[in-house]
Structure formats: structure tokens, C-alpha cells
Design a protein around this motif. Structure first.
Motif, PDB file in Angstrom:
ATOM      1  N   ARG A  88       0.808  -1.217   0.000  1.00  0.00           N
ATOM      2  CA  ARG A  88       0.000   0.000   0.000  1.00  0.00           C
ATOM      3  C   ARG A  88       0.843   1.268   0.000  1.00  0.00           C
ATOM      4  NH1 ARG A  88      -5.378   0.805   2.060  1.00  0.00           N
ATOM      5  NH2 ARG A  88      -6.451  -0.982   1.195  1.00  0.00           N
ATOM      6  N   HIS A 168       1.901  -0.314  11.623  1.00  0.00           N
ATOM      7  CA  HIS A 168       2.347  -1.656  11.247  1.00  0.00           C
ATOM      8  C   HIS A 168       3.849  -1.825  11.432  1.00  0.00           C
ATOM      9  CE1 HIS A 168      -1.459  -2.325   8.608  1.00  0.00           C
ATOM     10  NE2 HIS A 168      -1.719  -2.202   9.884  1.00  0.00           N
ATOM     11  N   ILE A 171       4.548  -2.720  14.923  1.00  0.00           N
ATOM     12  CA  ILE A 171       4.357  -4.144  15.236  1.00  0.00           C
ATOM     13  C   ILE A 171       5.540  -4.965  14.729  1.00  0.00           C
ATOM     14  CG2 ILE A 171       2.853  -6.144  14.872  1.00  0.00           C
ATOM     15  CD1 ILE A 171       0.540  -4.198  14.567  1.00  0.00           C
ATOM     16  N   CYS A 402       6.862  -0.395  20.482  1.00  0.00           N
ATOM     17  CA  CYS A 402       5.640  -0.058  21.212  1.00  0.00           C
ATOM     18  C   CYS A 402       5.313   1.427  21.047  1.00  0.00           C
ATOM     19  CB  CYS A 402       5.794  -0.374  22.695  1.00  0.00           C
ATOM     20  SG  CYS A 402       5.801  -2.132  23.052  1.00  0.00           S
ATOM     21  N   LEU A 405       3.943   1.997  17.692  1.00  0.00           N
ATOM     22  CA  LEU A 405       2.585   1.452  17.634  1.00  0.00           C
ATOM     23  C   LEU A 405       1.584   2.453  18.225  1.00  0.00           C
ATOM     24  CD1 LEU A 405       0.658  -0.925  17.161  1.00  0.00           C
ATOM     25  CD2 LEU A 405       1.385  -1.885  19.325  1.00  0.00           C
ATOM     26  N   ILE A 406       1.907   2.981  19.400  1.00  0.00           N
ATOM     27  CA  ILE A 406       0.979   3.918  20.045  1.00  0.00           C
ATOM     28  C   ILE A 406       0.845   5.191  19.212  1.00  0.00           C
ATOM     29  CG2 ILE A 406       0.605   5.353  22.081  1.00  0.00           C
ATOM     30  CD1 ILE A 406       1.941   3.170  23.727  1.00  0.00           C
ATOM     31  N   ILE A 409      -1.263   4.472  16.119  1.00  0.00           N
ATOM     32  CA  ILE A 409      -2.700   4.331  16.382  1.00  0.00           C
ATOM     33  C   ILE A 409      -3.317   5.698  16.675  1.00  0.00           C
ATOM     34  CG2 ILE A 409      -4.410   3.320  17.921  1.00  0.00           C
ATOM     35  CD1 ILE A 409      -2.654   0.910  18.217  1.00  0.00           C
TER      36      ILE A 409
ATOM     37  N   PHE B 196      -9.537   0.525  21.684  1.00  0.00           N
ATOM     38  CA  PHE B 196      -8.386  -0.179  21.115  1.00  0.00           C
ATOM     39  C   PHE B 196      -7.090   0.539  21.468  1.00  0.00           C
ATOM     40  CE2 PHE B 196      -5.532  -1.382  17.596  1.00  0.00           C
ATOM     41  CZ  PHE B 196      -5.621  -2.751  17.693  1.00  0.00           C
ATOM     42  N   LEU B 197      -7.124   1.861  21.327  1.00  0.00           N
ATOM     43  CA  LEU B 197      -5.932   2.635  21.683  1.00  0.00           C
ATOM     44  C   LEU B 197      -5.585   2.415  23.161  1.00  0.00           C
ATOM     45  CD1 LEU B 197      -3.786   4.814  21.296  1.00  0.00           C
ATOM     46  CD2 LEU B 197      -5.533   6.512  21.796  1.00  0.00           C
ATOM     47  N   THR B 200      -4.276  -1.037  23.847  1.00  0.00           N
ATOM     48  CA  THR B 200      -2.891  -1.145  23.389  1.00  0.00           C
ATOM     49  C   THR B 200      -1.946  -0.546  24.425  1.00  0.00           C
ATOM     50  OG1 THR B 200      -3.727  -0.821  21.150  1.00  0.00           O
ATOM     51  CG2 THR B 200      -1.362  -0.671  21.455  1.00  0.00           C
ATOM     52  N   VAL B 201      -2.290   0.682  24.880  1.00  0.00           N
ATOM     53  CA  VAL B 201      -1.430   1.313  25.883  1.00  0.00           C
ATOM     54  C   VAL B 201      -1.427   0.468  27.159  1.00  0.00           C
ATOM     55  CG1 VAL B 201      -1.062   3.385  27.259  1.00  0.00           C
ATOM     56  CG2 VAL B 201      -1.840   3.590  24.915  1.00  0.00           C
ATOM     57  N   ILE B 204       0.832  -2.493  26.760  1.00  0.00           N
ATOM     58  CA  ILE B 204       2.246  -2.092  26.738  1.00  0.00           C
ATOM     59  C   ILE B 204       2.716  -1.681  28.134  1.00  0.00           C
ATOM     60  CG2 ILE B 204       3.839  -0.344  25.861  1.00  0.00           C
ATOM     61  CD1 ILE B 204       2.306  -0.521  23.192  1.00  0.00           C
ATOM     62  N   TRP B 231      -7.344  -8.051  21.886  1.00  0.00           N
ATOM     63  CA  TRP B 231      -6.729  -7.063  20.991  1.00  0.00           C
ATOM     64  C   TRP B 231      -6.865  -7.510  19.543  1.00  0.00           C
ATOM     65  CZ3 TRP B 231      -1.709  -6.374  18.462  1.00  0.00           C
ATOM     66  CH2 TRP B 231      -1.355  -5.029  18.284  1.00  0.00           C
TER      67      TRP B 231
END
Ligand code: HEM
Lengths: 466, 281
Positions: A88, A168, A171, A402, A405-406, A409, B196-197, B200-201, B204, B231
Motif C-alpha cells: 500500500r 504496522h 508491530i 511499542c 505502535l501507540i 494508532i 483499542f488505543l 494497546t497502551v 504495553i 486485541w
């Protein structure tokens, strides 16, 4: 690419595969939480029929997360994630780098929000006001003038479409960190107070592993809550000795490990060091007297009982006193449940006198012919501290992943890519047609309201809108 | 103790809240909407004061900690975060019907916490492993996440009920009581996204804590594994919606499955899998 290769690539980039893998992984993980993992054979045979246990073992369900097929599933998931993201990316990059401020009719057809307004005039003043409004609500517009038709283009959140990629990649970075972690180890070491060592027992294969420095336990302590009698803290004071030098001393506790050369030492367990040791507080009272003298001594340390010629010696400390069938003394456990000491008393010109004294039973065994009544007041055992020793070279990579990732998101949920095009066509001196159009990636309703507001700013000076 | 009294009052008020919501379903007048809002506000103030006071009381006992460490405290705190998330939705979208499903859950959790003989409600000191700031970050983010999922769950139920009775039509006679399908779909998505956020936090911060407390950020413990399953399910929700264009009933079903996973992570792991595993070492 050949047709075949294309097919394979299609398979790996498909989101259908993602959904399938996520559901499959979830289902497999459920098995791992229902079947106890890595327990002893005995325990499994209590819980399952032998035939069931054989199947569980053969399929790897008793050590599911390390089974080859589980790792294969994770690998497939990772591959899917990487392929899909790379697939993508070029399209997204193209999308965000190709900016065309000119609103053509063709483009208008692709946009969800379009409004047209007819104005009787469009003065430079209107122009400035409108630009200002765009600036406050979206971004400073670019202005293009083509043969009298004026275009404005304002864009915000330009890099928001990349958020999925950041997510992604996060991850994937975590997965890389986990793989790098496989080059580390987990083990443990038990150190009695005062002892030092550089040998760690590996958790997995119980093999000895040599560190290239020494660790010494200076002191171990358990603190208790005053009211509740529950342990409040386990504290070990550790010193690192590297090349014969004491380089670092730290008191560690649960949640606060010591780190040296990438190796972490965690407070994990404790106990009373085997072979007795430690110190005791004793009070020696002469028969018929009230007051006595107190001595804090360790085992096999001869001392003079204060104010006398007599000497005493603790010959043995037993943390949990018990006797077997033959009258032999032994320690039932390493817990200080029933501490006892054997004391020898040497008085000049007499045979040594031996007696037992118990911390829990002050009056027990105190014979009338004894030269002293000995009260066992306090037991200070010699502890060992149980340390978990870990080296994980991948842990920082995991934390970086991590964070990505945060951030990714947050970007994808809260950052909208918004673009607004405006075309001001001068039909004649009394008629200007203004077209407002735009797209956004998030919160369409708010965006719709924004376009309405922009329209209102234009129509402010008594024009008709349609 | 005063904190228990305040939490008892909050429980009682939530029960009345529930009743008012039921009445509102029958008599759809503004009066009951307003009454519900005022009751929620009052109950929430008592709830907040009760939790705050309990926190303060724990310091007076000499082992102060934020009230999220035993089952009683987690139930009460989880109810609290749920009321906050629900409050945001009510104030923002002016929809009151979800309360008729949510307040039975909230008041049941609160009542179970204070009345059940299985739940010990005294303030206990923390074992050494729990003495970490990461406990606070971890539990709070997880709880706000669970609460967002709970609101999504309730929305999904209403969505399914509505489409059962009226089909996928966007407009119908249920009028202002039940919001439009498009709006419910939107709320479902937004609450799942926020959840979801936060989840996730939460996962972690839990890993960071495990790293400092036990020397390994992930150990496939059942609780950890179930949070990962949860998740995954919500990741399915997001991807199905964003890239495969799923909407409506299917999303509602995925959201309900996701919430079942949340419940299992929070309760099931401790109560159904407790035979061989113990999380609190
Ligand atoms: C559990 C693992 C995964 C997580 C947590 C995750 C998370 C996300 C998030 C948060 C987004 C952004 C959603 C948005 O734009 O609002 C996203 C988008 C996306 N993900 Fe994933 N993802 C995962 C796995 C995958 C995999 C394995 C694939 C590969 C096929 C994939 C394909 C996509 C696609 C195609 C998008 C949409 C991008 C767009 O339309 O902008 N995801 N993902």
C-alpha cells in the motif's frame, strides 16, 4: 511478474488473510490458556487421561507458544503484515505527494462534499477574509489564478495517511525485538549474605552460565507492614565486582532491579541459607536471679558471659527444630518456624554443660541443675537472596516498536487528512460562482459542517446560495 | 468507614438511575431524561468522593495506594470509568437509551462488590510486586479501554435489536428514543477505536511493568494471552470496517464477541482458569 508470482503476492497482501490469521491465532491462544503450559507430567496425568495427554504432548499443546506450527502462524502473520504495508505504501505516497490546487470538474466528481454558491461580487476584501477563514479552520491556502478564475487549496493532516504504516512498522519492530531477545538468556542465582558468585543457572536447560563479573550479596532484608504482618518489601544489597574492583552497589527490591553490562538482576525469592549460620540473641540468667546478660553471637563463636569467668558457645542453630525416630535433631524446613540453639557452657574446673533453648518456648528444657537459664530471644538467620538474572538485548527494540505502535494508532484515529478546494469563477461583473469541495479521512460530519461554515462566510454579504 | 457509606449511596443512586431509564423507555418525556442526567451526576459525585476517600483512608492506614488493587476496588473503579465514558457519549450525542442497558450492569457490579460475601472490601496493603507506578498506568488505561468497549457493546445490542424489529432501514418510527443506525454505527466504531488505543497502551504498560517486576515483558500468562486475544478481535473489527467496508450488523456482532473477550480477560481468567494458574504471584 509472472502470473503465478502475482497470485502469491496477492495472497500475501490480502486483508482477508489477515482477518483469517487473527481469528486463527486467537483460537489457538485460547487453547494455550485452557491447557496448562509446561507443567510436570505428573500434574498433566492428574488432569487428563493418558491418551489425551499423549495427544496434547504430540501436538505441542503443552508448550503451545513454542510449538513449531504456532511460530509458523506468527511468521505468516508477520509476512502478511509486511507485504500488505509495503504493497500500500507507494499508493499512499503518491496520494500525499501529488497535490493539485486546481479544482477540475473531473476531480469534483470524486469528492464527497461539494457546494456551489452564487455571489454578486467577490472583492479583494472578500478574498482576504475567506483566506483567513480557511487558514483558521484548515490551513493557509495556496492560491492560483488561471485566466481570472481563482483557486484556493488548503490541506491539513497531510501525513495522516501514513499512520497505518507507522502502526504496522511498530508491530514489525516489536517482533524484531522479540527475535533479537532470543540471543539473551534467563536464569537465576541464589546468593547467601556475604557470598559472591558469577555463576547463573539457565532457566531452560539448567546449565551453568559464567558471567564475566562477580555479584556479591551484602545483605538481605524483609520488611513487614506494621499492622498487617504482611511482607512489605524484599531488599537485597548487591555489589558488582568486575576485574577485582567493586564497581557498583545497589539495594534492589521487587520492581527495581539492578542493571550492569546489559544484565538485569531482579529480586525474585529468598530463604534461609542452608547450613545454619546467622546470629542469635541470648540472655543468660543465673539460677535464682532475675537479671541476666544478653549476648548476640554467631555459631561456633566462643564468648565470655559478662561479669563471670564462664564461657559460652553456640554449637548449632536449627531454624525449624524437629527430632526423628532415633532422637536425631534435624530442621524440618528452611523457615524459622521453630528456631532452636544448642549451647555449650564452659565453667572453669567443670565439665562442659550442654543445653537446648527454643525461641518459641522460653521455659522448655530449662533444667534446675543448669548453671544458667538461657533464653533464646531473637533469631537473625543468614538469608540467601534468590535473583532472577536476565539479559535481553531486544528489549529496547521492543519499547521503540511499542512507541511507534501507540503513535501510529493515535495518528490514525485522531488525525484527519483534510483537503479543501475552492474555485471562484467570474461569470460576469454581477455573477461569481464559487465552488467549495473537499474530502477528509476522519469525522465526515464535522468536515461537512466546516464546509457549511466556509460557505456561510462567503454568503455573509447577502448572496444567494444553492 | 465513610468511603464505604458513600459508595453504598452511589450504588443506591445507580439503581434508581436504572429505574428512571426503564421508565423513560415507556414515557419518553424530557422530564425523565433530565432526571436521569441529574441522578447520574449525583451518583458519580458520590462514587468519585467514595473512591477518593478510600484512597485517602488507605494512606491513613499507613499503606496508601490508589484503590485498584483487589477485586472489590477493581469492580468499583471499573464502574467509575464506565460511567465516565458513558457520560461523554450522553453529553455529546444526547442519547439516553443506552443507559437502560448500562446501568443494570453498573449497579450490579457495584452491588456485587459491596454485598457479596466472596468479595473482601477492606483496604489491604500491597504485596511488593504491586508496588509500582506502572500498576496505576496499566490498570487505569485498561479500565478506560474496557469501559469504552462496554459502551460499544451496549450500542451494538441496541443496534441489533433495532435492526431485528425494523430491518436495515435508516428511518423508522422509533424516533428520538433510539438513534439512527448510522449514528449508532458511528458510536460503535468510535468507542471501539478509543478502546483499542487504550487497550494497546494498557498491554504495553503492563509489559513494561512485568519487565521491571519479573524480568520478562511477556510470558504468555493466561491473563496476558487473553488480553492479546481481545486485541486481535478488535483489530479484526477495525480492519474489517476500514478496508473491507463492513458496517452495521456484522460490526455489531464483532463488537459483542470482542466484549465477551474483555469479560473473559477481566473475570473468566481469574475464576474459570484459576485451577492451575495464579496471576497474582
Ligand atoms: C494485530 C495487528 C494489527 C494491528 C494492531 C493493526 C492496526 C491498524 C491500524 C490502527 C490501522 C489504522 C486504521 C485507520 O486508518 O484508522 C490499520 C490500517 C490498516 N491495516 Fe492494520 N493492523 C494489524 C495488522 C494488519 C495486517 C497483518 C495487515 C495486512 C494485510 C493490515 C492491513 C491494514 C490495512 C490495509 C490498513 C488500512 C490502511 C488505510 O486504509 O489507510 N493490518 N491497521
Amino acid at each position: 511478474m509472472s502470473v503465478f508470482a502475482k497470485k502469491i503476492w496477492r495472497f500475501w497482501v490480502s486483508l482477508r488473510l489477515t482477518i483469517f490469521l487473527l481469528i486463527l491465532l486467537s483460537a489457538v491462544c485460547v487453547i494455550g490458556t485452557v491447557v496448562p503450559q509446561n507443567e510436570s507430567e505428573q500434574l498433566y496425568l492428574q488432569a487428563y487421561k493418558p491418551s489425551t495427554y499423549a495427544v496434547l504432548r504430540a501436538t505441542g499443546a503443552t508448550d503451545l507458544y513454542h510449538a513449531w506450527w504456532f511460530q509458523l502462524l506468527l511468521g505468516a502473520f508477520t509476512l502478511n503484515l509486511i507485504a500488505c504495508s509495503l504493497h500500500r505504501l507507494p499508493r499512499v505516497l503518491r496520494h500525499i505527494t501529488r497535490i493539485d490546487p486546481v479544482l477540475t470538474d473531473e476531480r469534483m466528481g470524486t469528492l464527497a462534499h461539494v457546494r456551489q454558491i452564487r455571489l454578486s461580487r467577490f472583492t479583494p476584501d472578500d478574498n482576504a477574509r475567506f483566506q483567513h477563514t480557511l487558514k483558521t479552520h484548515v490551513a493557509s491556502p495556496r492560491v492560483v489564478d488561471q485566466n481570472g478564475t481563482v483557486f484556493f487549496f488548503a490541506e491539513s493532516g497531510r501525513f495522516a495517511p501514513l499512520s497505518f504504516f507507522v502502526t504496522h512498522v511498530g508491530i514489525v519492530v516489536i517482533i524484531i525485538g522479540v527475535l533479537v531477545g532470543a540471543f539473551g538468556f534467563q536464569g537465576f542465582m541464589n546468593l547467601a549474605e556475604g557470598e559472591s558468585s558469577s555463576v547463573v543457572i539457565d532457566k531452560q536447560n539448567k546449565a551453568q552460565r559464567q558471567l564475566d563479573f562477580m555479584v556479591r550479596c551484602d545483605k538481605f532484608d524483609v520488611l513487614y507492614y506494621e499492622t498487617a504482618g504482611m511482607p512489605r518489601d524484599y531488599l537485597s544489597t548487591l555489589t558488582i565486582i568486575d576485574n577485582g574492583h567493586e564497581v557498583l552497589t545497589k539495594t534492589i527490591e521487587v520492581n527495581d532491579p539492578l542493571t550492569y553490562k546489559g544484565i538485569y538482576f531482579y529480586q525474585s525469592s529468598y530463604g534461609i541459607a542452608s547450613g545454619g549460620g546467622g546470629e542469635v540473641l541470648l540472655r543468660f540468667v543465673r539460677p535464682g536471679q532475675q537479671e541476666g546478660t544478653e549476648h548476640r553471637v554467631s555459631v561456633n563463636q566462643r564468648f565470655t558471659i559478662a561479669g563471670t569467668q564462664d564461657e559460652g558457645e553456640v554449637e548449632m542453630i536449627v531454624p525449624d527444630f524437629a527430632m526423628d525416630g532415633n532422637g536425631q535433631v534435624f530442621s524440618r524446613s528452611q523457615e524459622p518456624k521453630n528456631p532452636a540453639v544448642r549451647i555449650a557452657i564452659y565453667s572453669p574446673g567443670r565439665q562442659p554443660y550442654r543445653l537446648w533453648s527454643f525461641a518459641n518456648f522460653p521455659d522448655f528444657h530449662q533444667k534446675p541443675d543448669a548453671p544458667y537459664a538461657v533464653h533464646f530471644l531473637q533469631y537473625y538467620p543468614r538469608y540467601y537472596t534468590g535473583l532472577q538474572v536476565t539479559r535481553d538485548p531486544g528489549v529496547w527494540i521492543v519499547w521503540v516498536g511499542c512507541c511507534a505502535l501507540i503513535v501510529g494508532i493515535c495518528m490514525s484515529f485522531f488525525w484527519s487528512h483534510r483537503r479543501v478546494w475552492v474555485r471562484v469563477e467570474k461569470k460576469n461583473d454581477r455573477l461569481y460562482v464559487v465552488t467549495l469541495a473537499g474530502t477528509c479521512s476522519k469525522n465526515k460530519e464535522a468536515f461537512h459542517n466546516l464546509l457549511n461554515r466556509l460557505a456561510a462566510v462567503l454568503t455573509h454579504k447577502g448572496a444567494s446560495s444553492c | 468507614m465513610l468511603s464505604s457509606k458513600l459508595l453504598g449511596i452511589a450504588t443506591f443512586l445507580y439503581l434508581i438511575c436504572m429505574a428512571v431509564h426503564f421508565i423513560y423507555l415507556f414515557f419518553r418525556t424530557d422530564f425523565f431524561k433530565k432526571a436521569a442526567l441529574i441522578l447520574i451526576g449525583t451518583a458519580f459525585c458520590a462514587h468519585t468522593a467514595g473512591l477518593g476517600l478510600r484512597w485517602y483512608e488507605s494512606y491513613q492506614l499507613g499503606y496508601g495506594h490508589i484503590p485498584i488493587s483487589n477485586f472489590y476496588e477493581t469492580l468499583v473503579s471499573l464502574s467509575w470509568t464506565t460511567v465516565i465514558i458513558y457520560g461523554v457519549i450522553v453529553l455529546r450525542y444526547k442519547i439516553h437509551v443506552f443507559g437502560a442497558l448500562l446501568f443494570p450492569i453498573v449497579s450490579a457490579a457495584m452491588a456485587y462488590a459491596s454485598l457479596s460475601p466472596n468479595v473482601r472490601d477492606e483496604i489491604a496493603p500491597l504485596i511488593p510486586a504491586l508496588q509500582s507506578n506502572w500498576l496505576t498506568y496499566h490498570v487505569l488505561t485498561c479500565f478506560f479501554g474496557y469501559s469504552a468497549f462496554a459502551v460499544s457493546f451496549v450500542t451494538s445490542i441496541v443496534y441489533l435489536v433495532k435492526t431485528r424489529t425494523t430491518g436495515q432501514r435508516q428511518h423508522d418510527a422509533s424516533g428520538e428514543l433510539i438513534p439512527s443506525l448510522a449514528l449508532m454505527d458511528d458510536i460503535m466504531y468510535k468507542t471501539v477505536a478509543v478502546g483499542f488505543l487504550l487497550l494497546t497502551v494498557g498491554i504495553i504498560t503492563g509489559s513494561v511493568w512485568a519487565h521491571y517486576a519479573w524480568g520478562s515483558y511477556w510470558s504468555w500468562d493466561p491473563k496476558e494471552t487473553w488480553s492479546l486475544i481481545t486485541w486481535f478481535i478488535y483489530a479484526v473489527f477495525l480492519h474489517a470496517r476500514l478496508t473491507r467496508g463492513w458496517r452495521g450488523r456484522r460490526m455489531a456482532v464483532v463488537s459483542i464477541i470482542g466484549f465477551c473477550c474483555v469479560l473473559f480477560t477481566f473475570l473468566g481468567v481469574n475464576y474459570l482458569l484459576s485451577g492451575l494458574h495464579s496471576y497474582a504471584r
